[in-house]
Every structure is written in structure tokens, then in C-alpha cells.
Design a protein around this motif. Sequence first.
Motif, PDB file in Angstrom:
ATOM      1  N   THR A   1      36.039  -6.765   0.785  1.00 39.80           N
ATOM      2  CA  THR A   1      35.124  -6.705  -0.350  1.00 39.80           C
ATOM      3  C   THR A   1      34.853  -5.267  -0.762  1.00 39.80           C
ATOM      4  O   THR A   1      35.136  -4.317  -0.023  1.00 39.80           O
ATOM      5  CB  THR A   1      33.787  -7.384  -0.010  1.00 39.80           C
ATOM      6  OG1 THR A   1      33.162  -6.678   1.083  1.00 39.80           O
ATOM      7  CG2 THR A   1      33.992  -8.836   0.375  1.00 39.80           C
ATOM      8  N   THR A   2      34.312  -5.121  -1.956  1.00 38.90           N
ATOM      9  CA  THR A   2      33.807  -3.841  -2.429  1.00 38.90           C
ATOM     10  C   THR A   2      32.421  -4.063  -3.004  1.00 38.90           C
ATOM     11  O   THR A   2      32.082  -5.176  -3.439  1.00 38.90           O
ATOM     12  CB  THR A   2      34.725  -3.220  -3.502  1.00 38.90           C
ATOM     13  OG1 THR A   2      34.231  -1.909  -3.832  1.00 38.90           O
ATOM     14  CG2 THR A   2      34.748  -4.067  -4.773  1.00 38.90           C
TER      15      THR A   2
ATOM     16  N   PHE B   1      34.891   2.869 -13.485  1.00 43.08           N
ATOM     17  CA  PHE B   1      34.956   1.964 -14.631  1.00 43.08           C
ATOM     18  C   PHE B   1      33.706   1.095 -14.653  1.00 43.08           C
ATOM     19  O   PHE B   1      33.308   0.530 -13.625  1.00 43.08           O
ATOM     20  CB  PHE B   1      36.201   1.079 -14.549  1.00 43.08           C
ATOM     21  CG  PHE B   1      37.482   1.820 -14.765  1.00 43.08           C
ATOM     22  CD1 PHE B   1      38.109   1.796 -15.998  1.00 43.08           C
ATOM     23  CD2 PHE B   1      38.048   2.560 -13.744  1.00 43.08           C
ATOM     24  CE1 PHE B   1      39.299   2.490 -16.200  1.00 43.08           C
ATOM     25  CE2 PHE B   1      39.225   3.246 -13.929  1.00 43.08           C
ATOM     26  CZ  PHE B   1      39.856   3.220 -15.166  1.00 43.08           C
ATOM     27  N   GLU B   2      33.096   0.993 -15.832  1.00 46.09           N
ATOM     28  CA  GLU B   2      31.883   0.170 -15.973  1.00 46.09           C
ATOM     29  C   GLU B   2      32.248  -1.313 -15.917  1.00 46.09           C
ATOM     30  O   GLU B   2      33.265  -1.739 -16.467  1.00 46.09           O
ATOM     31  CB  GLU B   2      31.199   0.474 -17.297  1.00 46.09           C
ATOM     32  CG  GLU B   2      29.879  -0.274 -17.478  1.00 46.09           C
ATOM     33  CD  GLU B   2      29.250  -0.037 -18.827  1.00 46.09           C
ATOM     34  OE1 GLU B   2      28.099   0.401 -18.867  1.00 46.09           O
ATOM     35  OE2 GLU B   2      29.924  -0.290 -19.859  1.00 46.09           O
TER      36      GLU B   2
ATOM     37  N   VAL C   1      34.932  -9.820  -3.929  1.00 50.37           N
ATOM     38  CA  VAL C   1      36.047  -9.987  -2.994  1.00 50.37           C
ATOM     39  C   VAL C   1      37.316  -9.414  -3.626  1.00 50.37           C
ATOM     40  O   VAL C   1      37.739  -9.832  -4.701  1.00 50.37           O
ATOM     41  CB  VAL C   1      36.265 -11.471  -2.636  1.00 50.37           C
ATOM     42  CG1 VAL C   1      37.483 -11.628  -1.737  1.00 50.37           C
ATOM     43  CG2 VAL C   1      35.028 -12.038  -1.944  1.00 50.37           C
ATOM     44  N   LEU C   2      37.929  -8.425  -2.945  1.00 52.65           N
ATOM     45  CA  LEU C   2      39.167  -7.824  -3.427  1.00 52.65           C
ATOM     46  C   LEU C   2      40.391  -8.603  -2.941  1.00 52.65           C
ATOM     47  O   LEU C   2      41.339  -8.825  -3.689  1.00 52.65           O
ATOM     48  CB  LEU C   2      39.269  -6.373  -2.949  1.00 52.65           C
ATOM     49  CG  LEU C   2      38.154  -5.425  -3.398  1.00 52.65           C
ATOM     50  CD1 LEU C   2      38.368  -4.048  -2.789  1.00 52.65           C
ATOM     51  CD2 LEU C   2      38.100  -5.338  -4.907  1.00 52.65           C
ATOM     52  N   GLN C   3      40.366  -8.998  -1.644  1.00 54.81           N
ATOM     53  CA  GLN C   3      41.459  -9.766  -1.042  1.00 54.81           C
ATOM     54  C   GLN C   3      40.870 -10.690   0.011  1.00 54.81           C
ATOM     55  O   GLN C   3      39.790 -10.403   0.567  1.00 54.81           O
ATOM     56  CB  GLN C   3      42.480  -8.842  -0.367  1.00 54.81           C
ATOM     57  CG  GLN C   3      43.279  -7.974  -1.314  1.00 54.81           C
ATOM     58  CD  GLN C   3      44.204  -7.032  -0.548  1.00 54.81           C
ATOM     59  OE1 GLN C   3      43.764  -6.130   0.143  1.00 54.81           O
ATOM     60  NE2 GLN C   3      45.505  -7.253  -0.679  1.00 54.81           N
TER      61      GLN C   3
ATOM     62  N   GLU D   1      38.139   3.727  -9.387  1.00 55.72           N
ATOM     63  CA  GLU D   1      39.477   3.433  -9.918  1.00 55.72           C
ATOM     64  C   GLU D   1      40.430   2.911  -8.847  1.00 55.72           C
ATOM     65  O   GLU D   1      41.418   2.239  -9.154  1.00 55.72           O
ATOM     66  CB  GLU D   1      40.068   4.675 -10.574  1.00 55.72           C
ATOM     67  CG  GLU D   1      40.361   5.818  -9.637  1.00 55.72           C
ATOM     68  CD  GLU D   1      41.035   6.983 -10.348  1.00 55.72           C
ATOM     69  OE1 GLU D   1      41.659   6.753 -11.402  1.00 55.72           O
ATOM     70  OE2 GLU D   1      40.926   8.119  -9.849  1.00 55.72           O
ATOM     71  N   THR D   2      40.163   3.217  -7.560  1.00 57.54           N
ATOM     72  CA  THR D   2      41.043   2.730  -6.488  1.00 57.54           C
ATOM     73  C   THR D   2      40.887   1.237  -6.254  1.00 57.54           C
ATOM     74  O   THR D   2      41.725   0.618  -5.594  1.00 57.54           O
ATOM     75  CB  THR D   2      40.742   3.475  -5.173  1.00 57.54           C
ATOM     76  OG1 THR D   2      39.357   3.266  -4.820  1.00 57.54           O
ATOM     77  CG2 THR D   2      41.006   4.959  -5.310  1.00 57.54           C
TER      78      THR D   2
END
Length: 365
Positions: free
Chosen positions: A48-49, A270-271, A295-297, A226-227
Motif C-alpha cells: 500500500t501507499t 500528482f494531485e 493498495v498498489l499491489q 511520481e514513483t
Amino acid sequence: MKKFIKITAIILVAAVFIGTFAFLYQKSKPEKVSYQILKVTTKDLKQTTVATGKIEPRDEVEIKPQISGIISEVYKEAGQTVRKGEVIAKVKVIPELGTLNSAESRVRLAEMNGKQAETNLQRMEKLYNDKLVSSEEYEQTLLAAQQAREELQAAKDNLEIVKEGITKNSESFSSTLIRSTIDGLILDVPIKVGNSVIMSNTFNDGTTIATVADMSDLIFRGNVDETEVGRIHEGIPVKITLGALQNMKFDATLEYISPKSTENNGANQFEIKAAINVPDSITIRSGYSANAEMVLQHADNALTVPESAVEFSGDSTFVYILTDSVPEQKFERRQIVTGISDGINTEVKEGLKENDAVRGLKNEK
């Protein structure tokens, strides 16, 4: 007696020598080191981020006057609900001296022209009744009198507008009455009676009379690095945590990712915006600080090992497999292939099987 003292001294020296030798021998022996033993397990894993930001109403409107003047009445205050078209404040117009003189001069001129037109009409009516002039001439004189009456009324209305900002015939459309343009909650009323206000124009944004927002439709607004922005997309679920309500989480849906980055402390971000689902029983105020977890992955039923057991060496990863524990722990270094990580556990794609024992952190004595 001397012999006894001599023997005692020899014994003491020997004891010191033996004690020193034993101490140095113990110090020279290698310390027995033991490690925590960790198990390879199967579990669902999510990477997650967290984006930081704040809560805002989707529709927030600044109410501005359509005329310049001085606030004479304030009917609403922050925290009150307001309906579209409801009056919030009233502005008293302070006429500009040159404009006022021009309007008064126009009225006087219209009155003189009107009197002359009425006199001409009376004469023409008498001549027309005596059949001394044609009906066409009479109609032209009548039209001129009617035009003079209209000009006089327009001049008077203009003078009334300059003085009061409105005419008596159009009070319902008064620009001196500042009305809400939407239904909602008043967030702020930054003016008070006696304040000067300026209408919005090309050169000035105008004075804000009140800020009104629809608090039933809230969004989270924040920033993502951005990553990580390439691994999220519109429509994914988001969990919102508020600083003021830390024991609660709110469901949200990501609905916007800015196509353009902004620089923040040297990093490109990024907004993002996410629509929040808030139960009617809970009150959320505009401007609450918030965190959005996305959740990113994810990997379901993944073989995992605690991240503290993984050794990183260049592009390769290794773990130490327990091969023997008696009389002391023995380990074998093994290369593995890893997947995603949630910061605590790491997915193992190759090199281990469930319930394998691996070396963890060193045990503290």
C-alpha cells in the motif's frame, strides 16, 4: 614465622596467577550466538501507499456582491444552513459624486423636455379636434410626448439606482441583497456591518461576503509521489483516516489523478481526489487533515517470510535456512526470488517452501 609468611605469599601469588589465566581463557573463548527462528508462512499480502491531504466539500462557493458599497445588514453567520436565493447580507450603495450629478442633471433635462412635449401635445389636440391638422401630425406629436414620458421615468429610475442600487419596481431583483447561489452550509462570513465591499470585475476579484458549501458531498484531496502514481488508477477503493477521528476509517473511491505534476520539496507529486462515503450520523468539517491508503499491489495466498530475515546483496536476495540446532544453531545461505512487500513480510516466489525455518534477528542476552 617467617616461613609461614613466605608460604602464604606464594599461595596468594599463585591464586592471582591462576585467576588471571582463567579469566583470560574465558574471554578468549568465542561467544555462543543464537538467533530467532522464523517460519515461512502463507498469507494474503498487500503493498500500500499513503497519501496525505485534507477533506474538502466538492462544491464550495464564494458569494460576492454585484455592486460596491457598505454592508448595512448581515442576516446569516457561519455554521447556519442556507437555501439557494436566501439573503445573506445587504449592501448600502454609496454613490460616486460625478455619477450622481450626471443622473440628477438627466432627470432635470427629462422634466423640461417632458413639459414641452406635454404642452405641444395639448396644442396639437386642440388643432386636431378643430380639424386644422392631419391625423399624421397629431400622432407624431403624441408619440413624442410618450417618448418624453418614458425618458423621464428612465432618468428617475437611473437616479434611484445610483442612490439606492435598485428601483422600487424591481426590489425582488435587488443587487443590494446578497443571496446564496447554492443550497448548503455557511463555512465563513468574513464581513461585518460597516465593512466596505467591492463588486467583482476585470481588475478585482471582489469582496467575499460568505463561503457556502454542500457538506453532503465531500472529497479527499491529496498528493501521490511520481514513483507510485503509475500503479494506481481511477476507480480503486481508498481507505480514509482523519486526524480528528483517528479510531474510524471511511470508504472512498479514487476519481481523479492529475495529468500534471507539481514540485513539492524537490519531489514531483500528482494531485488526487477521492469521493468519500460518510454516514449521516457522523459530522465531518471542511479542512480536516486526512490520510488516504491505497493498495498498489496484492498477492493472495502468497508464501511469505518476515522482511527482517531477508538479506539484500546487489540485485539478489538471500535467507539463512536452519540446518541444525544441536549443540548450536547452524544455517545455510540460500538465494531466493522475492515479490511484493508490505514493509513487514516479503513474498517469496522461489527458493523456500511453507514451514521452512529461517534465521531472524540475533537474540539479546
